[in-house]
Enzyme design. Structure first.
Site, PDB file in Angstrom:
ATOM      1  N   GLU A   1      52.707 -23.243 -17.344  1.00 47.40           N
ATOM      2  CA  GLU A   1      51.526 -22.073 -17.343  1.00 47.40           C
ATOM      3  C   GLU A   1      52.511 -20.699 -18.023  1.00 47.40           C
ATOM      4  O   GLU A   1      52.896 -19.894 -17.199  1.00 47.40           O
ATOM      5  CB  GLU A   1      51.056 -21.646 -16.004  1.00 47.40           C
ATOM      6  CG  GLU A   1      50.418 -22.913 -15.424  1.00 47.40           C
ATOM      7  CD  GLU A   1      49.597 -22.504 -14.119  1.00 47.40           C
ATOM      8  OE1 GLU A   1      48.406 -22.577 -14.427  1.00 47.40           O
ATOM      9  OE2 GLU A   1      50.066 -22.029 -13.396  1.00 47.40           O
TER      10      GLU A   1
ATOM     11  N   GLU B   1      51.638 -16.000 -10.388  1.00 45.57           N
ATOM     12  CA  GLU B   1      51.370 -14.713  -9.548  1.00 45.57           C
ATOM     13  C   GLU B   1      52.006 -14.687  -8.184  1.00 45.57           C
ATOM     14  O   GLU B   1      52.344 -13.562  -7.639  1.00 45.57           O
ATOM     15  CB  GLU B   1      49.694 -15.056  -9.093  1.00 45.57           C
ATOM     16  CG  GLU B   1      48.952 -14.641 -10.355  1.00 45.57           C
ATOM     17  CD  GLU B   1      47.634 -15.511 -10.372  1.00 45.57           C
ATOM     18  OE1 GLU B   1      47.203 -16.245  -9.195  1.00 45.57           O
ATOM     19  OE2 GLU B   1      47.119 -15.486 -11.547  1.00 45.57           O
TER      20      GLU B   1
END
Ligand code: PGA
Length: 359
Positions: A228, A160
């Site tokens: 991730e 993010e």
């Protein structure tokens, strides 16, 4: 039949009781070291690495990284004083396996509240930090301030921040280097976008991100790598255990080739992306998955506890050991948990540093 690749090392290990399947860095031994039960026991690592790579193997599972299972909860930009106090109280009353490093990363503004109310079994991480010493950097939080609040870790390189806030490899590397220089552990996130996976670039992207960390950090001692895949974060679309394992192996191999075999063995590589109470056990069984970084499911205390406790999928209990007169054959019995199904595992010494295993 399964082949066990394992290591032997010169520690006086406890060959009874708890056995976690975690491998330590190892020394090569020759057969002359095995001329008595005593010397054998002195030389068997308590941290055998079992690989059940062949078809039909039962689920003896392990951890290729030699550190403790590590589970991080990334609370992101969620919560209020009240909801966080409820989450903390749920975590405080949960029964957590003791041999797991557990970390939660609350939003900055609640770090102090959480640090002052959460069980000491769980450490605190920040979700970001500045690249150097604090000063005239409006809106930033320094490593010194995080340490002042009792933070032990910082999450860096999260997708993010890379893809929404535009942080690049070099900037992230700078932060990692500074955090480590101040003894703040780094949870270093890497991972590919969906289009990169579809273009066959998963490894290239992850290796580039790894290289940026490797170029910046003075040591890997306090670094946990979080793989991730971006397409799995917050989407409910978890990577399959095989997809995750494939990248974890590749990252460990990259570390071995580009840093050192010791760092490759010691560094925890955890998986993140839609991990939840229902899928964690299967993921945890994979040899190179050394834990998890959890977003959404870490906001629910009982579910996060289930994820922490998925370490039990990795464990076996060593309950008896026999050594035949012939040096070549060693019998070790395990009871696998949590299945409660006693299973005899027979190891045969096939090389000085390798076992063959059948069960
Ligand atoms: P998720 O987030 O578990 O909600 O997918 C993981 C992460 O961003 O670390």
């Amino acid at each position: 039949m399964a082949v066990v690749s394992t290591s032997l090392t010169g520690i006086g290990s406890q060959l009874s009781g708890h056995f976690s399947g975690i491998r330590k860095s190892f020394l090569k031994l020759d057969n002359s070291n095995f001329n008595s039960t005593h010397s054998f026991f002195q030389n068997v690592d308590s941290h055998l690495r079992l690989s059940s790579s062949r078809k039909g193997c039962r689920g003896v599972v392990t951890m290729a990284g030699s550190g403790k299972f590590f589970v991080g909860g990334n609370w992101k930009c969620n919560g209020t004083k009240d909801s966080i106090s409820k989450l903390v109280s749920d975590l405080n009353s949960a029964t957590l396996e003791s041999d797991v490093d557990v970390v939660v990363a609350p939003p900055f503004v609640y770090l102090d509240q959480v640090k002052n109310s959460l069980t000491e079994q769980i450490e605190i991480a920040a979700q970001n930090c500045w690249t150097g010493k604090g000063g005239a950097f409006t809106g930033e939080i320094s490593v010194e301030q995080l340490k002042d609040l009792g933070c032990k870790w910082v999450v860096l390189g999260h997708s993010e921040r890379r893809h929404i806030l535009g942080e690049n490899n070099e900037f992230i590397g700078k932060k990692a280097a500074y955090a480590l220089s101040q003894n703040l552990g780094v949870i270093a996130c890497i991972g590919e976008l969906l289009e990169e996976r579809e273009a066959g670039k998963t490894f290239d992207v992850c290796f580039q991100q790894m290289k940026a960390f490797a170029d910046a950090v003075p040591s890997w001692d306090d670094v946990v790598i979080a793989y991730e895949p971006v397409w799995a974060i917050g989407t409910g679309k978890v990577a399959t255990p095989e997809q995750a394992q494939e990248v974890h192996v590749a990252v460990r191999d990259w570390l071995s080739k580009n840093v050192s075999a010791e760092v490759a063995s010691k560094t925890r590589i955890i998986y993140g992306g839609s991990v939840n109470g229902g899928n964690c056990a299967e993921l945890a069984k994979k040899e190179d998955i050394d834990g998890f970084l959890v977003g959404g499911a870490s906001l629910k205390g009982p579910e996060f506890a289930t994820i922490i406790n998925s370490v039990t999928s990795k464990k076996v209990i060593l309950n008896s050991i026999g050594l035949y007169k012939e040096v070549q054959t060693v019998v070790i019995s395990y009871v696998l948990i949590p299945k409660n199904e006693p299973t005899v595992v027979r190891f045969t010494l096939v090389k000085s540093s390798k076992f063959r295993c059948e069960w």
